[in-house]
Design a protein around this motif. Structure first.
Motif, PDB file in Angstrom:
ATOM      1  N   VAL A   1      39.224  27.746  47.915  1.00 36.65           N
ATOM      2  CA  VAL A   1      39.144  26.668  46.921  1.00 36.65           C
ATOM      3  C   VAL A   1      39.630  27.163  45.566  1.00 36.65           C
ATOM      4  O   VAL A   1      40.437  26.507  44.888  1.00 36.65           O
ATOM      5  CB  VAL A   1      37.706  26.125  46.834  1.00 36.65           C
ATOM      6  CG1 VAL A   1      37.556  25.190  45.644  1.00 36.65           C
ATOM      7  CG2 VAL A   1      37.330  25.408  48.127  1.00 36.65           C
ATOM      8  N   ARG A   2      39.152  28.333  45.159  1.00 33.97           N
ATOM      9  CA  ARG A   2      39.552  28.868  43.849  1.00 33.97           C
ATOM     10  C   ARG A   2      41.059  29.096  43.792  1.00 33.97           C
ATOM     11  O   ARG A   2      41.716  28.765  42.794  1.00 33.97           O
ATOM     12  CB  ARG A   2      38.810  30.162  43.547  1.00 33.97           C
ATOM     13  CG  ARG A   2      39.083  30.694  42.143  1.00 33.97           C
ATOM     14  CD  ARG A   2      38.432  32.038  41.914  1.00 33.97           C
ATOM     15  NE  ARG A   2      36.988  31.961  42.026  1.00 33.97           N
ATOM     16  CZ  ARG A   2      36.265  32.696  42.851  1.00 33.97           C
ATOM     17  NH1 ARG A   2      36.850  33.573  43.660  1.00 33.97           N
ATOM     18  NH2 ARG A   2      34.956  32.574  42.889  1.00 33.97           N
ATOM     19  N   ALA A   3      41.626  29.643  44.851  1.00 38.12           N
ATOM     20  CA  ALA A   3      43.068  29.901  44.868  1.00 38.12           C
ATOM     21  C   ALA A   3      43.868  28.605  44.738  1.00 38.12           C
ATOM     22  O   ALA A   3      44.888  28.556  44.029  1.00 38.12           O
ATOM     23  CB  ALA A   3      43.447  30.635  46.149  1.00 38.12           C
ATOM     24  N   ARG A   4      43.414  27.548  45.408  1.00 38.28           N
ATOM     25  CA  ARG A   4      44.116  26.265  45.319  1.00 38.28           C
ATOM     26  C   ARG A   4      44.016  25.676  43.907  1.00 38.28           C
ATOM     27  O   ARG A   4      44.981  25.094  43.399  1.00 38.28           O
ATOM     28  CB  ARG A   4      43.549  25.286  46.345  1.00 38.28           C
ATOM     29  CG  ARG A   4      43.921  25.637  47.781  1.00 38.28           C
ATOM     30  CD  ARG A   4      43.502  24.554  48.752  1.00 38.28           C
ATOM     31  NE  ARG A   4      43.958  24.844  50.100  1.00 38.28           N
ATOM     32  CZ  ARG A   4      43.739  24.051  51.141  1.00 38.28           C
ATOM     33  NH1 ARG A   4      43.051  22.922  50.990  1.00 38.28           N
ATOM     34  NH2 ARG A   4      44.194  24.379  52.336  1.00 38.28           N
ATOM     35  N   LEU A   5      42.860  25.816  43.289  1.00 40.04           N
ATOM     36  CA  LEU A   5      42.681  25.292  41.933  1.00 40.04           C
ATOM     37  C   LEU A   5      43.529  26.075  40.934  1.00 40.04           C
ATOM     38  O   LEU A   5      44.091  25.493  39.999  1.00 40.04           O
ATOM     39  CB  LEU A   5      41.204  25.359  41.544  1.00 40.04           C
ATOM     40  CG  LEU A   5      40.248  24.507  42.394  1.00 40.04           C
ATOM     41  CD1 LEU A   5      38.809  24.695  41.923  1.00 40.04           C
ATOM     42  CD2 LEU A   5      40.639  23.028  42.351  1.00 40.04           C
ATOM     43  N   ILE A   6      43.640  27.377  41.127  1.00 42.41           N
ATOM     44  CA  ILE A   6      44.476  28.194  40.253  1.00 42.41           C
ATOM     45  C   ILE A   6      45.942  27.817  40.425  1.00 42.41           C
ATOM     46  O   ILE A   6      46.679  27.625  39.449  1.00 42.41           O
ATOM     47  CB  ILE A   6      44.267  29.697  40.551  1.00 42.41           C
ATOM     48  CG1 ILE A   6      42.869  30.130  40.102  1.00 42.41           C
ATOM     49  CG2 ILE A   6      45.326  30.541  39.846  1.00 42.41           C
ATOM     50  CD1 ILE A   6      42.494  31.536  40.532  1.00 42.41           C
ATOM     51  N   GLU A   7      46.378  27.674  41.671  1.00 47.58           N
ATOM     52  CA  GLU A   7      47.769  27.318  41.942  1.00 47.58           C
ATOM     53  C   GLU A   7      48.128  25.965  41.337  1.00 47.58           C
ATOM     54  O   GLU A   7      49.256  25.756  40.873  1.00 47.58           O
ATOM     55  CB  GLU A   7      47.999  27.294  43.453  1.00 47.58           C
ATOM     56  CG  GLU A   7      49.431  27.004  43.850  1.00 47.58           C
ATOM     57  CD  GLU A   7      49.627  26.972  45.354  1.00 47.58           C
ATOM     58  OE1 GLU A   7      50.779  26.850  45.802  1.00 47.58           O
ATOM     59  OE2 GLU A   7      48.610  27.059  46.082  1.00 47.58           O
ATOM     60  N   ALA A   8      47.166  25.051  41.302  1.00 49.44           N
ATOM     61  CA  ALA A   8      47.407  23.714  40.743  1.00 49.44           C
ATOM     62  C   ALA A   8      47.322  23.688  39.223  1.00 49.44           C
ATOM     63  O   ALA A   8      47.588  22.650  38.608  1.00 49.44           O
ATOM     64  CB  ALA A   8      46.403  22.723  41.331  1.00 49.44           C
ATOM     65  N   GLY A   9      46.938  24.813  38.609  1.00 48.35           N
ATOM     66  CA  GLY A   9      46.813  24.854  37.155  1.00 48.35           C
ATOM     67  C   GLY A   9      45.535  24.246  36.630  1.00 48.35           C
ATOM     68  O   GLY A   9      45.409  23.957  35.438  1.00 48.35           O
ATOM     69  N   LEU A  10      44.543  24.070  37.502  1.00 46.42           N
ATOM     70  CA  LEU A  10      43.258  23.498  37.092  1.00 46.42           C
ATOM     71  C   LEU A  10      42.286  24.558  36.595  1.00 46.42           C
ATOM     72  O   LEU A  10      41.331  24.248  35.876  1.00 46.42           O
ATOM     73  CB  LEU A  10      42.625  22.754  38.271  1.00 46.42           C
ATOM     74  CG  LEU A  10      43.265  21.413  38.618  1.00 46.42           C
ATOM     75  CD1 LEU A  10      42.908  20.996  40.043  1.00 46.42           C
ATOM     76  CD2 LEU A  10      42.813  20.345  37.613  1.00 46.42           C
ATOM     77  N   VAL A  11      42.497  25.800  36.996  1.00 40.50           N
ATOM     78  CA  VAL A  11      41.599  26.905  36.676  1.00 40.50           C
ATOM     79  C   VAL A  11      42.446  28.096  36.232  1.00 40.50           C
ATOM     80  O   VAL A  11      43.491  28.356  36.831  1.00 40.50           O
ATOM     81  CB  VAL A  11      40.750  27.282  37.913  1.00 40.50           C
ATOM     82  CG1 VAL A  11      39.981  28.569  37.687  1.00 40.50           C
ATOM     83  CG2 VAL A  11      39.793  26.145  38.252  1.00 40.50           C
ATOM     84  N   PRO A  12      42.016  28.846  35.198  1.00 42.93           N
ATOM     85  CA  PRO A  12      42.778  30.028  34.798  1.00 42.93           C
ATOM     86  C   PRO A  12      42.797  31.083  35.899  1.00 42.93           C
ATOM     87  O   PRO A  12      41.818  31.256  36.633  1.00 42.93           O
ATOM     88  CB  PRO A  12      42.016  30.545  33.567  1.00 42.93           C
ATOM     89  CG  PRO A  12      41.200  29.394  33.091  1.00 42.93           C
ATOM     90  CD  PRO A  12      40.869  28.591  34.310  1.00 42.93           C
ATOM     91  N   ALA A  13      43.917  31.783  36.007  1.00 39.69           N
ATOM     92  CA  ALA A  13      43.997  32.885  36.972  1.00 39.69           C
ATOM     93  C   ALA A  13      43.169  34.070  36.512  1.00 39.69           C
ATOM     94  O   ALA A  13      42.815  34.936  37.321  1.00 39.69           O
ATOM     95  CB  ALA A  13      45.459  33.306  37.155  1.00 39.69           C
TER      96      ALA A  13
END
Length: 408
Positions: free
Chosen positions: A76-88
């Motif tokens: 889930v975290r990886a998908r959110l990061i890839e979408a630009g919703l969460v900082p890497a």
């Protein structure tokens, strides 16, 4: 019999999720309140595949997935990061939240102020930045806010509130006070906010127990801002209700702040990938500068007179281990009986989670002597001594009568 209540006392993020009865809570803090249709699709797919099939909107304008399994957290975290919703970068995700009004136009002064403040929070107030200054990380509940010129977000519990005023200057208010400071330039207001946050980070460690919110220190000490002090804030404007708004776009309400993930997937599919559905602090979405019809009334609130706007509820049973009743189901069942211009909040226990400022009555579950659920109803949004208590199985009829009591 009394109920043992456990209060978490902190806020989750994507890099620091919170464990709940039904799994992990993963929270996304939208940058400048903006989430594109493409990003909503990612959230919807993630909810359907790895969490409960709902997307939750919080009172601070955040978005969260609930019920994420331990094994699914990295996915889930990886998908959110890839979408630009969460900082890497985890450190950036753990910087103080910057909540932003949805009522701006891209590139205007309010938008620019929010972007400046967000960057300053990461550069100067993240855990790593504070550690370099010899300070402990700020509490996760500490937050900043950029409001619109009409100050519709004054009631949001931010520690520092900034806005562009009607005269093109900038205001900075300390949360919980009726005073504010004026600045001529955005850079000055942002710098003052950072310095106040650093002052709080230093001073809170000299007090035991250390306060988690700025207002906990303001009663004892007065920080020096170095700007003119104004005695009172301007009158607060009303929030935007669901429906079309000529100056802003279309507001879509989510019943109890919960969006059906499949319904969101369908809505996002109808929009261009870069179309913005901005998150408001009123558990609604602003479809900026456009409108869309028709929408399924079971999943969306599109009218300002919808009875579901008159109720709110915590997570409740069975998803919360401390919830004694299914608070959300009960709230929706009672919505049609709540009189206009009143608001009922249903709480599954005495923590009063998600209690809104506009509540005129609170229904709280507690155990009776035999351990069965009782529902206590009280006036206002600061529950104290209940005016009546009823058994949960008798609740609807008795509560309907009480809700129409003119003295409630």
């Amino acid at each position: 019999m009394t109920q043992s209540i456990q209060v978490q006392g902190w806020c989750p993020t994507a890099w620091q999720p919170m464990r709940a009865q039904d799994g992990w809570i993963v929270r996304v803090r939208p940058h400048c309140a903006a989430v594109s249709a493409a990003q909503w699709r990612v959230l919807a797919v993630s909810a359907l595949a790895h969490a409960h099939p709902q997307i939750e909107l919080t009172r601070l304008g955040n978005v969260q997935l609930r019920g994420v399994g331990t094994a699914q957290l990295p996915v889930v975290r990886a998908r959110l990061i890839e979408a630009g919703l969460v900082p890497a970068d985890a450190d950036a995700d753990l910087a103080p939240a910057v909540h932003c009004t949805a009522l701006y136009r891209r590139g205007d002064a309010t938008h620019a102020l929010a972007r400046q403040l967000s960057q300053a929070a990461i550069e100067h107030l993240s855990p790593a930045a504070l550690a370099r200054a010899g300070l402990q990380a700020l509490p996760s509940k500490f937050g900043l806010l950029v409001d619109d010129p009409a100050r519709r977000m004054q009631s949001i519990g931010a520690d520092l509130q900034l806005w562009v005023d009607q005269d093109a200057g900038y205001g900075l208010a300390l949360g919980g006070t009726a005073q504010w400071h004026g600045f001529a330039r955005a850079e000055e207001a942002v710098d003052a906010a950072v310095q106040l946050a650093l002052w709080f980070a230093r001073e809170r460690m000299t007090t035991a127990p250390a306060p988690t919110r700025l207002r906990g220190l303001l009663a004892q000490r007065t920080p020096q801002v170095g700007a003119p002090l104004h005695a009172a804030l301007m009158q607060r404007a009303d929030p935007l209700l669901p429906g079309p708004h000529a100056a802003h776009g279309q507001v879509l309400g989510a019943p109890l702040g919960r969006i059906d993930a499949a319904a969101m997937q369908e809505l996002a599919r109808q929009l261009p990938a870069d179309a913005e559905l901005r998150v408001t602090p009123w558990r609604s979405l602003l479809l900026a500068d456009r409108a869309i019809t028709p929408l399924d009334a079971a999943h969306w609130i599109t009218r300002p007179d919808d009875a579901r706007l008159r109720v709110s509820a915590c997570t409740g049973a069975p998803r919360c281990t401390q919830g004694l009743v299914a608070a959300q189901t009960l709230a929706l069942a009672l919505a049609g009986d709540v009189p206009r211009h009143r608001h009922l909040h249903v709480s599954g226990c005495a923590k009063f989670c998600a209690l809104p400022a506009e509540a005129s009555a609170v229904l709280c579950a507690g155990p009776d002597a035999g351990g069965k659920a009782l529902l206590h109803i009280s006036r206002g949004n600061a529950p104290r001594t209940p005016i009546s208590s009823v058994a949960a199985d008798r609740a609807p009829a008795e509560i309907t009568r009480l809700l129409h009591d003119p003295y409630l």
